[in-house]
Scaffold this motif. Sequence first.
Motif, mmCIF file in Angstrom:
data_model
loop_
_atom_site.group_PDB
_atom_site.id
_atom_site.type_symbol
_atom_site.label_atom_id
_atom_site.label_comp_id
_atom_site.label_asym_id
_atom_site.label_seq_id
_atom_site.Cartn_x
_atom_site.Cartn_y
_atom_site.Cartn_z
ATOM 1 N N PRO A 58 0.697 -1.345 -0.081
ATOM 2 C CA PRO A 58 -0.027 -0.116 -0.053
ATOM 3 C C PRO A 58 0.889 1.297 0.068
ATOM 4 O O PRO A 58 1.463 1.567 0.997
ATOM 5 C CB PRO A 58 -0.987 -0.155 1.262
ATOM 6 C CG PRO A 58 -0.022 -1.018 2.159
ATOM 7 C CD PRO A 58 0.834 -1.756 1.399
ATOM 8 N N THR A 59 0.904 1.996 -1.224
ATOM 9 C CA THR A 59 1.550 3.366 -1.324
ATOM 10 C C THR A 59 0.611 4.109 -1.814
ATOM 11 O O THR A 59 -0.386 3.718 -2.679
ATOM 12 C CB THR A 59 2.888 3.137 -2.018
ATOM 13 O OG1 THR A 59 2.778 2.679 -3.600
ATOM 14 C CG2 THR A 59 3.809 2.181 -1.272
ATOM 15 N N PHE A 60 0.943 5.504 -2.039
ATOM 16 C CA PHE A 60 0.141 6.403 -2.820
ATOM 17 C C PHE A 60 0.026 5.791 -4.605
ATOM 18 O O PHE A 60 -0.613 6.025 -4.877
ATOM 19 C CB PHE A 60 0.655 7.714 -2.865
ATOM 20 C CG PHE A 60 0.113 8.747 -3.779
ATOM 21 C CD1 PHE A 60 -1.046 9.289 -3.423
ATOM 22 C CD2 PHE A 60 0.583 9.278 -4.848
ATOM 23 C CE1 PHE A 60 -1.786 10.228 -4.227
ATOM 24 C CE2 PHE A 60 0.275 10.036 -5.678
ATOM 25 C CZ PHE A 60 -1.099 10.488 -5.478
ATOM 26 N N GLY A 61 1.308 5.514 -4.863
ATOM 27 C CA GLY A 61 1.436 5.070 -6.185
ATOM 28 C C GLY A 61 0.631 3.973 -6.413
ATOM 29 O O GLY A 61 -0.222 3.669 -7.783
ATOM 30 N N PRO A 108 -5.182 19.170 -1.264
ATOM 31 C CA PRO A 108 -4.482 18.169 -1.609
ATOM 32 C C PRO A 108 -2.912 18.103 -0.853
ATOM 33 O O PRO A 108 -2.391 19.289 -0.529
ATOM 34 C CB PRO A 108 -4.188 18.404 -3.274
ATOM 35 C CG PRO A 108 -4.414 19.741 -3.522
ATOM 36 C CD PRO A 108 -5.326 20.036 -2.443
ATOM 37 N N GLY A 109 -2.378 16.989 -0.680
ATOM 38 C CA GLY A 109 -1.088 16.790 0.078
ATOM 39 C C GLY A 109 -0.080 16.527 -1.439
ATOM 40 O O GLY A 109 -0.431 16.733 -2.393
ATOM 41 N N GLY A 110 1.137 16.683 -0.856
ATOM 42 C CA GLY A 110 2.284 16.396 -1.780
ATOM 43 C C GLY A 110 2.740 17.743 -2.515
ATOM 44 O O GLY A 110 3.811 17.644 -2.931
ATOM 45 N N PHE A 111 2.757 18.825 -1.550
ATOM 46 C CA PHE A 111 3.143 19.966 -2.048
ATOM 47 C C PHE A 111 3.804 20.647 -0.752
ATOM 48 O O PHE A 111 4.123 21.969 -0.828
ATOM 49 C CB PHE A 111 2.316 21.003 -2.442
ATOM 50 C CG PHE A 111 1.640 20.463 -3.657
ATOM 51 C CD1 PHE A 111 2.061 20.578 -4.893
ATOM 52 C CD2 PHE A 111 0.236 19.981 -3.721
ATOM 53 C CE1 PHE A 111 1.526 20.249 -6.201
ATOM 54 C CE2 PHE A 111 -0.276 19.709 -4.770
ATOM 55 C CZ PHE A 111 0.245 19.753 -6.084
ATOM 56 N N TRP A 112 4.345 19.833 0.290
ATOM 57 C CA TRP A 112 5.170 20.163 1.346
ATOM 58 C C TRP A 112 6.823 20.258 0.950
ATOM 59 O O TRP A 112 7.136 19.648 0.103
ATOM 60 C CB TRP A 112 4.737 19.526 2.569
ATOM 61 C CG TRP A 112 4.477 18.024 2.258
ATOM 62 C CD1 TRP A 112 5.423 16.978 1.359
ATOM 63 C CD2 TRP A 112 3.301 17.184 2.509
ATOM 64 N NE1 TRP A 112 4.558 15.893 1.318
ATOM 65 C CE2 TRP A 112 3.452 16.183 1.774
ATOM 66 C CE3 TRP A 112 2.192 17.579 3.170
ATOM 67 C CZ2 TRP A 112 2.516 14.876 1.793
ATOM 68 C CZ3 TRP A 112 1.289 16.526 3.273
ATOM 69 C CH2 TRP A 112 1.202 15.505 2.720
ATOM 70 N N GLU A 116 8.017 20.584 6.311
ATOM 71 C CA GLU A 116 6.528 20.537 6.635
ATOM 72 C C GLU A 116 6.066 18.900 6.501
ATOM 73 O O GLU A 116 5.156 18.429 7.276
ATOM 74 C CB GLU A 116 5.915 21.177 5.387
ATOM 75 C CG GLU A 116 6.010 22.847 5.707
ATOM 76 C CD GLU A 116 5.658 23.490 4.392
ATOM 77 O OE1 GLU A 116 5.385 24.751 4.446
ATOM 78 O OE2 GLU A 116 5.379 22.860 3.270
ATOM 79 N N ALA A 117 6.781 18.123 5.598
ATOM 80 C CA ALA A 117 6.426 16.718 5.544
ATOM 81 C C ALA A 117 6.701 16.069 6.782
ATOM 82 O O ALA A 117 5.956 15.234 7.380
ATOM 83 C CB ALA A 117 7.124 16.066 4.360
ATOM 84 N N GLY A 190 7.637 9.917 0.545
ATOM 85 C CA GLY A 190 7.859 9.500 -0.806
ATOM 86 C C GLY A 190 7.999 10.581 -1.658
ATOM 87 O O GLY A 190 8.029 11.783 -1.090
ATOM 88 N N PRO A 191 7.974 10.578 -2.931
ATOM 89 C CA PRO A 191 8.237 11.634 -3.985
ATOM 90 C C PRO A 191 7.026 12.655 -3.709
ATOM 91 O O PRO A 191 6.100 12.328 -3.315
ATOM 92 C CB PRO A 191 7.973 11.073 -5.383
ATOM 93 C CG PRO A 191 8.355 9.692 -5.080
ATOM 94 C CD PRO A 191 7.696 9.112 -3.680
#
Length: 262
Positions: A58-61, A108-112, A116-117, A190-191
Amino acid sequence: MHLAAHRTGSGDPLVLVHGLGGSWRSWDPVLPGLAAAREVVAVDLPGFAGDTPPLADPTFGSMTDAVAGWLRAEGLADAPLVGSSLGARMVLELARRGLGGDAVALDPGGFWTDREAAVFLASLRASIALVRRVRPALPALLGNPAGRTALLAQFSARPWALDGEVATRELTGYAQSPSFDAVLTDLARGPRQQGAPAGSLPGRLTIGWGRRDRVTLARQAARAVEAFPDAELHWFDGSGHFPMWDVPAETVDLVLAATARR
């Protein structure tokens, strides 16, 4: 893989993708308003509080790949997509890949940044650890405004005003989700989310952000718009991380307007 989904309403389809640990019922506060105008298809992501079993890795990808395959199999590859939190990042990624029609991404997430992450990971881990410790008492704690304020201040701008049953169901689902911890770690470590050049998306893109978001901070909205220059940014002035909790009527209006036929 087959993903469980809840379908309601009639009209043009509208696909909803919930956030980390949730289920299709995360959309309950806005579901009646959306279903009054559209056929709503609210998916259960793998390994969370809904009925879709976990993925082996289980990952985002891997979860995004599963949703992409499911959209194609269900004949929904061109349908408008709406996502919240993790689901919002997923909607952005699917749009970047050319899937879906018009899209709405809520906080949305992913822009930290890296810092911040790290804070995101530590704070969410602490929050879910607390929820798991007090899980038997959640109905009583969340049944009163003081308890909701103590447990939900990270997620809501007005936690005392939330529906206690909705809050209890959501937090219980987070605590019980078998893939919660693995996906949380992958999101933070992750990325980062890749962007899309102007003119490359399959439809219109609207990014909604709560000005009082304490999970994906409001300053991250500028990075999201920089990565997706075709996006229109909508600020929810009275909202935290989940506008469908804090400002459900405004959320319904935004989604229906942003995904209406042209």
